[in-house]
Write a protein that holds these residues in place. Structure first.
Motif, PDB file in Angstrom:
ATOM      1  N   LEU A   1      -6.678  12.557  -2.600  1.00 20.20           N
ATOM      2  CA  LEU A   1      -8.187  12.310  -2.372  1.00 20.20           C
ATOM      3  C   LEU A   1      -8.547  11.121  -3.117  1.00 20.20           C
ATOM      4  CD1 LEU A   1     -10.671  13.539  -1.117  1.00 20.20           C
ATOM      5  CD2 LEU A   1     -11.079  14.450  -3.295  1.00 20.20           C
ATOM      6  N   PHE A   2      -8.284  10.897  -4.355  1.00 15.54           N
ATOM      7  CA  PHE A   2      -9.001   9.622  -4.889  1.00 15.54           C
ATOM      8  C   PHE A   2      -8.381   8.418  -4.204  1.00 15.54           C
ATOM      9  CE2 PHE A   2      -9.569   6.503  -8.089  1.00 15.54           C
ATOM     10  CZ  PHE A   2     -10.936   6.746  -8.591  1.00 15.54           C
ATOM     11  N   TYR A   3      -6.885   8.363  -3.953  1.00 15.21           N
ATOM     12  CA  TYR A   3      -6.276   7.401  -3.438  1.00 15.21           C
ATOM     13  C   TYR A   3      -7.110   6.853  -2.111  1.00 15.21           C
ATOM     14  CZ  TYR A   3      -2.721   4.604  -1.173  1.00 15.21           C
ATOM     15  OH  TYR A   3      -2.123   3.489  -0.346  1.00 15.21           O
ATOM     16  N   PHE A   4      -7.151   7.892  -1.336  1.00 11.96           N
ATOM     17  CA  PHE A   4      -7.882   7.574   0.192  1.00 11.96           C
ATOM     18  C   PHE A   4      -9.255   7.360  -0.054  1.00 11.96           C
ATOM     19  CE2 PHE A   4      -4.313  10.179   1.790  1.00 11.96           C
ATOM     20  CZ  PHE A   4      -3.781   9.094   2.444  1.00 11.96           C
TER      21      PHE A   4
ATOM     22  N   SER B   1      -6.067   0.470 -13.009  1.00  7.23           N
ATOM     23  CA  SER B   1      -4.902   0.383 -12.336  1.00  7.23           C
ATOM     24  C   SER B   1      -4.572   1.729 -11.545  1.00  7.23           C
ATOM     25  CB  SER B   1      -3.743  -0.185 -13.152  1.00  7.23           C
ATOM     26  OG  SER B   1      -3.240   0.882 -13.877  1.00  7.23           O
ATOM     27  N   PRO B   2      -3.760   1.325 -10.351  1.00 11.20           N
ATOM     28  CA  PRO B   2      -3.388   2.564  -9.525  1.00 11.20           C
ATOM     29  C   PRO B   2      -2.686   3.762 -10.335  1.00 11.20           C
ATOM     30  CG  PRO B   2      -2.842   0.605  -8.390  1.00 11.20           C
ATOM     31  CD  PRO B   2      -3.237   0.111  -9.798  1.00 11.20           C
ATOM     32  N   GLY B   3      -1.947   3.452 -11.344  1.00 14.99           N
ATOM     33  CA  GLY B   3      -1.049   4.325 -12.068  1.00 14.99           C
ATOM     34  C   GLY B   3      -2.367   5.230 -12.992  1.00 14.99           C
ATOM     35  N   VAL B   4      -3.122   4.570 -13.652  1.00 13.12           N
ATOM     36  CA  VAL B   4      -3.979   5.113 -14.726  1.00 13.12           C
ATOM     37  C   VAL B   4      -5.230   5.978 -13.497  1.00 13.12           C
ATOM     38  CG1 VAL B   4      -6.040   4.927 -16.021  1.00 13.12           C
ATOM     39  CG2 VAL B   4      -3.872   3.342 -16.131  1.00 13.12           C
ATOM     40  N   ASP B   5      -5.328   5.450 -12.515  1.00  5.24           N
ATOM     41  CA  ASP B   5      -6.202   6.218 -11.592  1.00  5.24           C
ATOM     42  C   ASP B   5      -5.421   7.492 -11.118  1.00  5.24           C
ATOM     43  OD1 ASP B   5      -8.411   4.486 -11.623  1.00  5.24           O
ATOM     44  OD2 ASP B   5      -7.882   3.365  -9.699  1.00  5.24           O
TER      45      ASP B   5
ATOM     46  N   MET C   1       0.848  -1.221  -0.013  1.00  4.74           N
ATOM     47  CA  MET C   1       0.038   0.016  -0.180  1.00  4.74           C
ATOM     48  C   MET C   1       0.914   1.483   0.095  1.00  4.74           C
ATOM     49  SD  MET C   1      -3.182   0.835   2.350  1.00  4.74           S
ATOM     50  CE  MET C   1      -2.458   0.896   3.880  1.00  4.74           C
ATOM     51  N   PHE C   2       2.146   1.384   0.565  1.00  4.47           N
ATOM     52  CA  PHE C   2       2.718   2.408   0.682  1.00  4.47           C
ATOM     53  C   PHE C   2       3.597   2.859  -0.592  1.00  4.47           C
ATOM     54  CE2 PHE C   2       6.731   4.683   2.152  1.00  4.47           C
ATOM     55  CZ  PHE C   2       6.029   5.684   2.663  1.00  4.47           C
ATOM     56  N   PRO C   3       4.152   1.794  -1.366  1.00  3.93           N
ATOM     57  CA  PRO C   3       4.651   1.987  -2.488  1.00  3.93           C
ATOM     58  C   PRO C   3       3.557   2.630  -3.476  1.00  3.93           C
ATOM     59  CG  PRO C   3       5.534  -0.025  -1.832  1.00  3.93           C
ATOM     60  CD  PRO C   3       4.295   0.348  -0.767  1.00  3.93           C
ATOM     61  N   THR C   4       2.371   2.165  -3.505  1.00  4.71           N
ATOM     62  CA  THR C   4       1.103   2.682  -4.277  1.00  4.71           C
ATOM     63  C   THR C   4       1.090   4.295  -3.958  1.00  4.71           C
ATOM     64  OG1 THR C   4       0.382   0.510  -4.251  1.00  4.71           O
ATOM     65  CG2 THR C   4      -1.169   2.313  -5.034  1.00  4.71           C
TER      66      THR C   4
ATOM     67  N   VAL D   1       1.824   9.676  -5.687  1.00  5.15           N
ATOM     68  CA  VAL D   1       2.325  11.265  -5.704  1.00  5.15           C
ATOM     69  C   VAL D   1       3.110  11.517  -6.645  1.00  5.15           C
ATOM     70  CG1 VAL D   1       3.842  12.529  -4.259  1.00  5.15           C
ATOM     71  CG2 VAL D   1       2.092  11.177  -3.206  1.00  5.15           C
ATOM     72  N   VAL D   2       4.337  10.765  -6.964  1.00  3.50           N
ATOM     73  CA  VAL D   2       5.344  10.965  -8.297  1.00  3.50           C
ATOM     74  C   VAL D   2       4.536  11.162  -9.526  1.00  3.50           C
ATOM     75  CG1 VAL D   2       7.010   9.669  -9.566  1.00  3.50           C
ATOM     76  CG2 VAL D   2       6.963   9.616  -7.080  1.00  3.50           C
ATOM     77  N   ILE D   3       3.682  10.298  -9.967  1.00  4.31           N
ATOM     78  CA  ILE D   3       2.816  10.416 -11.033  1.00  4.31           C
ATOM     79  C   ILE D   3       1.951  11.882 -11.008  1.00  4.31           C
ATOM     80  CG2 ILE D   3       0.910   9.494 -12.337  1.00  4.31           C
ATOM     81  CD1 ILE D   3       1.900   6.708 -11.602  1.00  4.31           C
TER      82      ILE D   3
END
Length: 79
Positions: free
Chosen positions: A42-45, A56-60, A1-4, A9-11
């Motif tokens: 916001l969207f991640y949480f 996928s998390p990157g596209v999100d 979860m932390f690397p995501t 943040v980087v993306i």
């Protein structure tokens, strides 16, 4: 979860910088990055709490960053 979270943040930072350089926004580099990172957080949480996800998390992260840039009111553009 932390690397995501770090990847999000980087993306988001890259999307904010690129949107400013391409001319999609005219807020300034730092405000665009802050807006993108805020939207991505916001969207991640929301994704973590409610299990809502689109791709996928990157596209999100990309979609939420661009969405935040569109939603947040920006300075009026000079013509």
């Amino acid at each position: 979860m932390f690397p995501t979270l770090i990847g999000t943040v980087v993306i988001a930072g890259i999307v904010g910088y690129a949107s400013e350089r391409v001319g999609f926004t005219r807020n300034g580099v730092l405000p665009s990055i802050v807006i993108c990172v805020g939207g991505a957080f916001l969207f991640y949480f929301v994704r973590v709490m409610f299990g809502i996800r689109l791709f996928s998390p990157g596209v999100d992260a990309i979609l939420s960053s661009l969405g935040a840039l569109v939603i947040i009111p920006t300075r009026r553009r000079r013509k």
